[in-house]
Design a protein around this motif. Structure first.
Motif, PDB file in Angstrom:
ATOM      1  N   GLY A  68     -16.122  -2.055 -19.204  1.00 34.08           N
ATOM      2  CA  GLY A  68     -15.982  -2.632 -18.020  1.00 34.08           C
ATOM      3  C   GLY A  68     -14.585  -1.705 -16.928  1.00 34.08           C
ATOM      4  N   PHE A  69     -14.886  -2.394 -15.830  1.00 37.31           N
ATOM      5  CA  PHE A  69     -14.282  -1.442 -14.794  1.00 37.31           C
ATOM      6  C   PHE A  69     -12.683  -2.374 -13.873  1.00 37.31           C
ATOM      7  N   THR A  70     -12.068  -1.958 -13.319  1.00 37.89           N
ATOM      8  CA  THR A  70     -11.181  -2.916 -12.479  1.00 37.89           C
ATOM      9  C   THR A  70     -11.152  -1.479 -11.453  1.00 37.89           C
ATOM     10  N   ILE A  71     -10.070  -2.189 -10.386  1.00 38.76           N
ATOM     11  CA  ILE A  71     -10.190  -1.431  -9.018  1.00 38.76           C
ATOM     12  C   ILE A  71      -8.353  -1.285  -9.303  1.00 38.76           C
ATOM     13  N   ARG A  72      -7.913  -0.187  -8.820  1.00 36.06           N
ATOM     14  CA  ARG A  72      -6.382  -0.278  -8.290  1.00 36.06           C
ATOM     15  C   ARG A  72      -5.773  -0.336  -7.371  1.00 36.06           C
ATOM     16  N   VAL A  73      -5.001  -0.013  -6.093  1.00 33.80           N
ATOM     17  CA  VAL A  73      -4.725   0.521  -5.097  1.00 33.80           C
ATOM     18  C   VAL A  73      -2.884   1.467  -5.461  1.00 33.80           C
ATOM     19  N   LEU A  74      -3.340   2.679  -5.227  1.00 34.57           N
ATOM     20  CA  LEU A  74      -1.588   3.495  -5.179  1.00 34.57           C
ATOM     21  C   LEU A  74      -1.191   3.343  -3.505  1.00 34.57           C
ATOM     22  N   PRO A  75       0.045   4.000  -3.249  1.00 36.08           N
ATOM     23  CA  PRO A  75       0.065   4.200  -2.445  1.00 36.08           C
ATOM     24  C   PRO A  75       0.053   6.301  -2.519  1.00 36.08           C
ATOM     25  N   TYR A  76      -0.110   6.436  -1.671  1.00 38.14           N
ATOM     26  CA  TYR A  76      -0.774   7.792  -1.636  1.00 38.14           C
ATOM     27  C   TYR A  76       0.072   9.085  -0.519  1.00 38.14           C
ATOM     28  N   HIS A  77       0.745  10.147  -0.877  1.00 35.41           N
ATOM     29  CA  HIS A  77       1.175  10.651   0.129  1.00 35.41           C
ATOM     30  C   HIS A  77       0.958  12.097  -0.115  1.00 35.41           C
ATOM     31  N   PRO A  78       0.655  12.902   0.078  1.00 32.33           N
ATOM     32  CA  PRO A  78       0.325  14.812  -0.681  1.00 32.33           C
ATOM     33  C   PRO A  78       1.247  15.181  -0.934  1.00 32.33           C
ATOM     34  N   ASN A  79       2.616  15.311  -0.828  1.00 36.65           N
ATOM     35  CA  ASN A  79       4.046  15.606  -0.491  1.00 36.65           C
ATOM     36  C   ASN A  79       4.777  14.836  -2.359  1.00 36.65           C
ATOM     37  N   MET A  80       3.937  13.994  -2.540  1.00 33.09           N
ATOM     38  CA  MET A  80       4.411  13.029  -3.611  1.00 33.09           C
ATOM     39  C   MET A  80       4.934  13.813  -4.498  1.00 33.09           C
ATOM     40  N   SER A  81       5.705  13.775  -5.344  1.00 33.67           N
ATOM     41  CA  SER A  81       5.561  14.013  -7.015  1.00 33.67           C
ATOM     42  C   SER A  81       4.921  13.528  -8.153  1.00 33.67           C
ATOM     43  N   SER A  82       4.853  12.377  -8.294  1.00 35.03           N
ATOM     44  CA  SER A  82       4.243  11.446  -8.998  1.00 35.03           C
ATOM     45  C   SER A  82       3.199  11.008  -8.399  1.00 35.03           C
ATOM     46  N   LYS A  83       2.213  10.673  -8.432  1.00 37.07           N
ATOM     47  CA  LYS A  83       1.060   9.219  -8.223  1.00 37.07           C
ATOM     48  C   LYS A  83       1.722   8.355  -7.850  1.00 37.07           C
ATOM     49  N   PHE A  84       2.406   8.102  -9.050  1.00 36.61           N
ATOM     50  CA  PHE A  84       3.373   6.662  -8.941  1.00 36.61           C
ATOM     51  C   PHE A  84       4.648   6.813  -8.217  1.00 36.61           C
ATOM     52  N   ILE A  85       4.623   5.838  -7.924  1.00 38.19           N
ATOM     53  CA  ILE A  85       5.644   5.096  -7.277  1.00 38.19           C
ATOM     54  C   ILE A  85       6.718   3.672  -8.178  1.00 38.19           C
ATOM     55  N   PRO A  86       7.559   3.904  -8.458  1.00 38.56           N
ATOM     56  CA  PRO A  86       7.728   2.597  -9.759  1.00 38.56           C
ATOM     57  C   PRO A  86       8.014   1.685  -8.830  1.00 38.56           C
ATOM     58  N   GLY A  87       6.995   0.536  -9.004  1.00 40.45           N
ATOM     59  CA  GLY A  87       6.650  -0.597  -8.952  1.00 40.45           C
ATOM     60  C   GLY A  87       5.994  -0.957  -8.119  1.00 40.45           C
ATOM     61  N   TYR A  88       4.866  -0.001  -7.411  1.00 39.22           N
ATOM     62  CA  TYR A  88       4.160  -0.220  -6.336  1.00 39.22           C
ATOM     63  C   TYR A  88       2.733   0.507  -7.079  1.00 39.22           C
ATOM     64  N   ILE A  89       1.799  -0.618  -7.086  1.00 41.61           N
ATOM     65  CA  ILE A  89       0.499  -0.458  -7.739  1.00 41.61           C
ATOM     66  C   ILE A  89       0.321  -2.182  -7.628  1.00 41.61           C
ATOM     67  N   ILE A  90      -1.311  -1.740  -7.488  1.00 44.85           N
ATOM     68  CA  ILE A  90      -2.379  -3.160  -6.879  1.00 44.85           C
ATOM     69  C   ILE A  90      -2.947  -2.826  -8.151  1.00 44.85           C
ATOM     70  N   TRP A  91      -3.316  -4.042  -9.072  1.00 46.59           N
ATOM     71  CA  TRP A  91      -4.565  -4.228  -9.383  1.00 46.59           C
ATOM     72  C   TRP A  91      -5.218  -5.501  -9.097  1.00 46.59           C
ATOM     73  N   ALA A  92      -6.882  -4.921  -9.546  1.00 48.29           N
ATOM     74  CA  ALA A  92      -8.238  -6.485  -8.546  1.00 48.29           C
ATOM     75  C   ALA A  92      -8.003  -7.226 -10.107  1.00 48.29           C
ATOM     76  N   GLN A  93      -7.725  -7.964  -9.374  1.00 48.62           N
ATOM     77  CA  GLN A  93      -7.724  -9.318 -11.068  1.00 48.62           C
ATOM     78  C   GLN A  93      -8.670 -10.701  -9.749  1.00 48.62           C
ATOM     79  N   ASN A  94      -9.509 -11.480 -10.897  1.00 48.70           N
ATOM     80  CA  ASN A  94     -10.008 -12.126 -10.347  1.00 48.70           C
ATOM     81  C   ASN A  94     -10.963 -12.347  -9.101  1.00 48.70           C
ATOM     82  N   ILE A  95     -11.723 -11.313  -8.751  1.00 44.24           N
ATOM     83  CA  ILE A  95     -12.346 -11.424  -7.558  1.00 44.24           C
ATOM     84  C   ILE A  95     -13.929 -11.378  -7.795  1.00 44.24           C
TER      85      ILE A  95
END
Length: 856
Positions: free
Chosen positions: A829-856
C-alpha cells in the motif's frame, strides 16, 4: 580558627626528577602502564595508600627516597623513556585529526557532562555516565580531536560504601583535597584565580575554574566553594547529584550557563556544544542569549544559529533518569532569562514540556535539549529505537522509525581497562598499533594467532590476582566490623583461583536485577558446589543513597553469602570503584548482565571485560543486543518481554541456570592432556577478534566526528557567514510556513492501473496539492509505500520524492512520481505526505507540520 593567609607547599623534587611533575599533572599517566609502574617503583605502598594519586604520593614520599631514585640508573632510564614517549604523544600535528581534517582548522567542540570518571583518585563521578565521559576525553586526546570538557568540581565525590553487619549500605563522604589532586587552578596574569559570575535570583554566584589535563585535551571544572559566595551558594558544587530539586537546578545552572561563561572567560570559542545527557541543557539558553546580545539577533534567529551548534546524547531509557523541575522553581531561577530572550514565560516553559498547554507538567531538561539541538542520538542501536519511542509525541504524525533521533553505540578506552599482562600479550601478537588504532579490525583478527597456552596462562594470572584482591578487601571489611579472628581467617579461604568465576558489577538499581541469579537459591547452591564443575560469583556495586530497594538487593546477597553452602563461593566486594572494576573485568571468566530488556541504554562493563578476554552472558539489551553471536558468548532468553515481571524473572533465571549447567561449565572444565580448555580459549579469541575493533571509544568518537561534528561545523560556519544571511532567510521561511501551513491540503491523486502488478514493478502516481501562499520548492511531496501488516499498517516503507510538473492556478500544483520498485510479493500500500522543505533545515521534520493523504 580561620587562617589570615593561605599558601601552598609543593614537594621538593631533585632537579633530575622534575619530569615527574609534568607526568603527574597530565592524566595521560592513567592509561600508561609504564608511568604507573614508575610511580609504583618509587614507593608501591604509598601508591596504594594514596589511592593511585601521584600528586599526593609525591607530597608524602620520603625525601631520601627521591634522592635515592636520582642515583638509581634503572629508575632514571625508566623515567627518561616514559617521559620521552609521553612528550611524543602530545604532538597534535601528527594526530589523526590533523592528518585527515585539514579543512576544519577552526573547529572546537565543548563537551559538557555533569560527571567525568577519569581515574579513581579524582572522585567527580557517580557511575557509568561519568566513566564513559572520561574514556571519551582520553580517546579525543589519542585522536587529536579539538575538544575541551566542561564539568563541576565536587568538594565531596561520590560516597564510599560501607556495609554494616546486617549487610545494609551506609554512605561515607570524603572531602576532595583539590590542592593534592592532579588538577590546577586557572589564574589570571596577575596570579589571582579566574572567576566568573553567574546570575541567580537577587545575587550573582561566583565560581572559580580548575583545569585537568588529559593528554592533549583540557577539562575545565567549575567550583562554587569560594569565600565570596554565601554559604548556601558555596554548597552548590559540594556533592555530586546531592540535595533536592532546588540544589539540582542550581547545579545545572552552574554547569550549563556557567560553563558557557567560563569558556568565554578562557577566550575559547567553541563552534559546537555537545551535551552528554540533559544536565547541561541550560547552556542552550545562555548560547541563544549571548548570540542575541553580541550579534543583534532576535530570538528566532539566535535559536537557529544555536541549533546548528548544539548536539545532545541521551543515555537513559528510564524516566527517573531525566531531570524535571516545577514551574515554581523554574520561575524563581530563570524568569529573568525569558525576559532576556524576549519571549513570554509560557513560550519559555514550552521549550521543556511535551504539552505546553498542561500547566501541571514539569519542565524537562531532556526535552529542552531535544528541542534546541539539531542532532540527538542514543548510545546503542536498540537504545536509539527506544529513545525514538520515548519522545515520538514531540513529532506528531511522524512514523516512529523516522523520528530524528539516531544512535552512536558507546565504547570504552581500552588502555584504561586492559591489564598490563594482556597489554604485553597484545603488543607481542597484535603489534603496537592496537593501542593507537583500536578501530582497525585487521589488527584484532591477529588475536586468533595468540597461542592458546599463553592466552590462558595470562588470564589465569589475572584470576589469581582477583581472588587475592577479593580476599584482602573482605578481610579489611571484617576487621572494620570487629569480626573474630576465626571469621577473618575464613576470608583467606574464600574463592578458589582455579574455579570458573562470574563477575557482576554495576549500580544496584531494581531494573538491573542484580539478584536474578539468586532467584532459586537451592538450585544455585547445587550449581556453585558441583564437585565436577564448581562456580563462584563476585558481586560489586553501589545503590543510590535514596534507593532503599537497591540497598535491599545488596543486603540479600550479603545475607545469602553467609550461608555455609555459599560462604566460599559467593562474595560481595564493598565500595565498588574504578580499582575494583579493573580487577573484575580483568580477572573474571564470565561477565553477567541481567537488566530488564529495553531498560539498559548501552552498558560498557561487558565491553571492558571482552577486551580482557572475558566472555559475556547477558540479556539482549544495550550493546549486547547488537554484539551478540553464539560464537562469542551467551544470550539469556531471546528478546522476549512478558507482561508478568515475576514470570519473566523466573524464566530468565532458569535460563541462566540451564546455560551454566549445560553449556558454560562443561566448556570451561573440558580439558585436554595439556589441561587447556581449548573450546573456551577459542571463544575468548573469537570474542576479542570480533568485538574489540568496534566497541571502543576511538571508533565511537570517530563516528561522532565524521557523522556529526564535521557536518555540523560546516553548517554552523555557513549560518554565521555574510552577517547571518542564511539564518535570516531560514527564519523568514519558517514564519511563512507557520502563517500559511493551514492552507496546505492534498486534493486528489491518480494512479495507473495497479492490478496484476509483479515484483520489481513500480507505481506511478499523480497528486494535486493545494499549497496556498507556499511554492513547490518550499515543500517536499513524498510517496510512502511498503508492505501491509496484519493491522493494515505500512511496514518498512520506501520514500520517493515527487516532482512538481504543472501549476494549476489558485495555489494548486500537480506533482508526479514513481515509487521505488516493489521487490517483495504480498499486499502493499502507499500514501502521500507533504512536509515543509528548506535546504538549511537541520531535520526534515518540523514538529506538527506534516500532511498525510486521507480518504481521497
Amino acid at each position: 580558627m580561620k587562617p589570615v593567609r593561605t599558601f601552598m607547599i609543593s614537594p621538593r623534587l631533585p632537579e633530575k626528577l622534575e619530569a615527574l611533575k609534568d607526568l603527574t599533572y597530565n592524566l595521560r599517566w592513567s592509561w600508561s602502564h609504564s608511568v604507573i609502574e614508575l610511580f609504583r617503583r618509587l614507593d608501591s605502598e604509598l601508591w596504594e595508600k594514596s589511592n593511585h594519586n601521584p600528586v599526593s604520593m609525591l607530597g608524602l614520599v620520603d625525601q631520601t627516597v627521591l634522592e635515592s631514585a636520582v642515583n638509581d640508573e634503572g629508575f632514571m632510564s625508566h623515567l627518561k623513556g616514559a617521559y620521552s614517549y609521553h612528550q611524543s604523544r602530545l604532538d597534535s600535528g601528527s594526530s589523526w585529526f590533523a592528518r585527515t581534517c585539514k579543512d576544519d582548522p577552526d573547529i572546537l567542540i565543548a563537551y559538557f557532562s555533569a560527571e567525568f570518571g577519569l581515574t579513581e583518585c579524582l572522585s567527580i563521578f557517580a557511575g557509568g555516565l561519568g566513566v564513559l565521559a572520561g574514556d571519551y576525553l582520553k580517546s579525543a586526546s589519542n585522536l587529536g580531536i579539538p575538544l575541551v570538557g566542561i564539568g563541576l568540581l565536587y568538594q565531596q565525590g561520590y560516597f564510599q560504601q560501607h556495609l554494616n553487619e546486617a549487610g545494609w549500605q551506609q554512605e561515607v563522604y570524603g572531602e576532595n583535597d583539590f590542592y593534592n589532586l592532579p588538577l590546577q587552578l586557572v589564574r589570571m596574569e596577575e596570579g589571582k584565580p579566574l572567576t566568573i559570575a553567574i546570575p541567580f535570583p537577587e545575587r550573582d554566584v561566583f565560581v572559580q575554574i580548575w583545569k585537568v589535563q588529559i593528554g592533549k585535551v583540557s577539562l575545565f571544572l567549575l567550583d562554587s566553594n569560594i569565600p565570596v559566595n554565601r554559604p548556601d551558594d558555596r554548597s552548590i558544587t559540594y556533592r555530586i547529584y546531592g540535595g533536592d530539586s532546588e540544589m539540582r537546578i542550581k547545579q545545572e545552572i552552574v554547569l550549563g550557563i556557567g560553563g558557557v561563561k567560563a569558556l568565554e572567560a578562557l577566550h575559547l570559542q567553541p563552534t559546537l556544544f555537545h551535551m552528554n545527557e540533559g544536565h547541561s541543557a541550560f547552556l542552550s539558553l545562555e548560547l541563544i542569549r549571548s548570540l542575541m546580545k553580541k550579534c543583534r539577533l532576535d530570538f528566532a534567529e539566535a535559536r537557529e544559529v544555536a541549533n546548528a551548534a548544539l548536539i545532545m546524547t541521551v543515555h537513559t531509557p528510564v524516566s527517573a533518569g531525566h531531570d524535571y523541575f516545577s514551574d515554581e522553581l523554574m520561575h524563581r531561577y530563570l524568569f529573568k532569562y525569558s525576559n532576556e530572550l524576549r519571549i513570554t514565560w509560557p513560550e519559555f516553559m514550552a521549550l521543556g514540556k511535551r504539552n505546553p498547554q498542561d500547566q501541571a507538567e514539569q519542565f524537562c531538561m531532556t526535552l529542552l535539549a531535544l528541542r534546541l539541538s539539531h542532532c540527538c542520538n542514543g548510545v546503542s542501536k536498540l537504545h536509539g529505537k527506544v529513545t525514538q519511542r520515548m519522545f515520538k509525541d514531540l513529532w506528531p504524525e511522524v512514523p516512529e522509525n523516522e523520528i530524528p533521533i539516531g544512535h552512536i553505540t558507546n565504547g570504552v578506552h581500552f588502555r584504561s581497562w586492559i591489564s598490563m599482562e594482556m597489554n604485553l600479550l597484545y603488543d607481542r601478537y597484535l603489534g603496537p598499533r592496537w593501542q593507537e588504532e583500536p578501530g582497525d579490525k585487521a589488527i584484532w583478527e591477529k588475536a586468533r594467532k595468540i597461542p592458546r597456552e599463553e592466552l590462558w596462562r595470562t588470564h589465569e594470572r589475572r584470576r589469581e590476582r582477583l581472588v587475592a584482591f577479593v580476599r584482602q578487601r573482605l578481610r579489611w571489611r571484617l576487621e572494620r566490623l570487629g569480626a573474630s579472628r576465626t571469621e577473618i581467617e575464613i576470608a583467606d579461604e574464600v574463592l578458589d583461583p582455579n574455579v570458573l568465576t562470574i563477575g557482576f558489577a554495576r549500580r544496584f538499581a531494581a531494573y538491573k536485577r542484580a539478584t536474578l541469579i539468586l532467584n532459586d537459591p537451592e538450585r544455585l547452591s547445587r550449581i556453585l558446589n558441583n564437585s565436577k564443575y564448581p562456580i563462584q560469583i563476585i558481586f560489586a556495586g553501589k545503590a543510590h543513597p535514596k534507593d532503599d530497594e537497591g540497598k535491599k538487593l545488596i543486603q540479600q546477597i550479603i545475607n545469602l553469602a553467609k550461608r555455609d553452602d555459599f560462604r566460599r563461593r559467593m562474595v560481595f566486594i564493598e565500595d565498588y570503584d574504578m580499582t575494583v572494576a579493573r580487577y573484575l573485568v580483568q580477572g573474571t571468566d564470565l561477565w553477567l548482565n541481567t537488566p530488564r530488556r529495553l531498560m539498559e541504554a548501552s552498558g560498557t562493563s561487558g565491553m571492558k571485560a571482552a577486551a580482557n578476554g572475558v566472555l559475556n552472558l547477558s540479556i539482549l539489551d544495550g550493546w549486547w543486543d547488537e554484539a551478540y553471536d553464539p560464537s562469542l558468548g551467551w544470550a539469556i532468553m531471546h528478546q522476549e518481554i512478558y507482561n508478568d515481571p515475576e514470570c519473566q524473572d523466573k524464566e530468565e533465571a532458569d535460563d541462566i541456570y540451564d546455560i551454566l549447567e549445560k553449556e558454560i561449565t562443561p566448556m570451561f572444565y573440558n580439558r585436554g592432556v595439556d589441561r587447556l580448555p581449548r573450546r573456551w580459549i577459542d571463544r575468548m579469541k573469537n570474542s576479542i577478534a570480533n568485538l574489540c575493533h568496534f566497541f571502543n571509544t576511538n571508533r565511537m568518537i570517530l563516528e561522532y566526528t565524521d557523522n556529526i561534528y564535521l557536518p555540523a561545523s560546516k553548517r554552523y560556519k555557513k549560518f554565521i557567514a555574510n552577517d547571518f544571511l542564511d539564518v535570516r532567510k531560514l527564519v523568514a521561511w519558517r514564519s511563512k510556513v507557520k502563517n500559511h501551513w493551514s492552507q496546505v491540503r492534498i486534493e486528489s491523486l491518480k494512479t495507473e492501473n495497479m492490478t496484476n502488478m509483479m515484483i520489481h514493478d513500480e507505481v506511478r502516481i499523480q497528486v494535486t496539492v493545494h499549497l496556498g501562499k507556499l511554492t513547490p520548492d518550499e515543500v517536499a511531496v513524498e510517496i510512502y509505500i511498503g508492505q501491509i501488516d496484519a493491522r493494515d499498517k505500512i511496514i518498512s516503507p520506501e520514500l520517493t520524492k515527487m516532482t512538481p510538473v504543472e501549476s494549476l492556478g489558485d495555489g494548486r500544483y500537480l506533482f508526479e512520481g514513481a515509487s521505488a520498485r516493489c521487490n517483495k510479493s504480498g499486499q502493499h500500500g502507499f500514501t502521500i505526505r507533504v512536509l515543509p522543505y528548506h535546504p538549511n533545515m537541520s531535520s526534515k521534520f518540523i514538529p506538527g507540520y506534516i500532511i498525510w493523504a486521507q480518504n481521497i
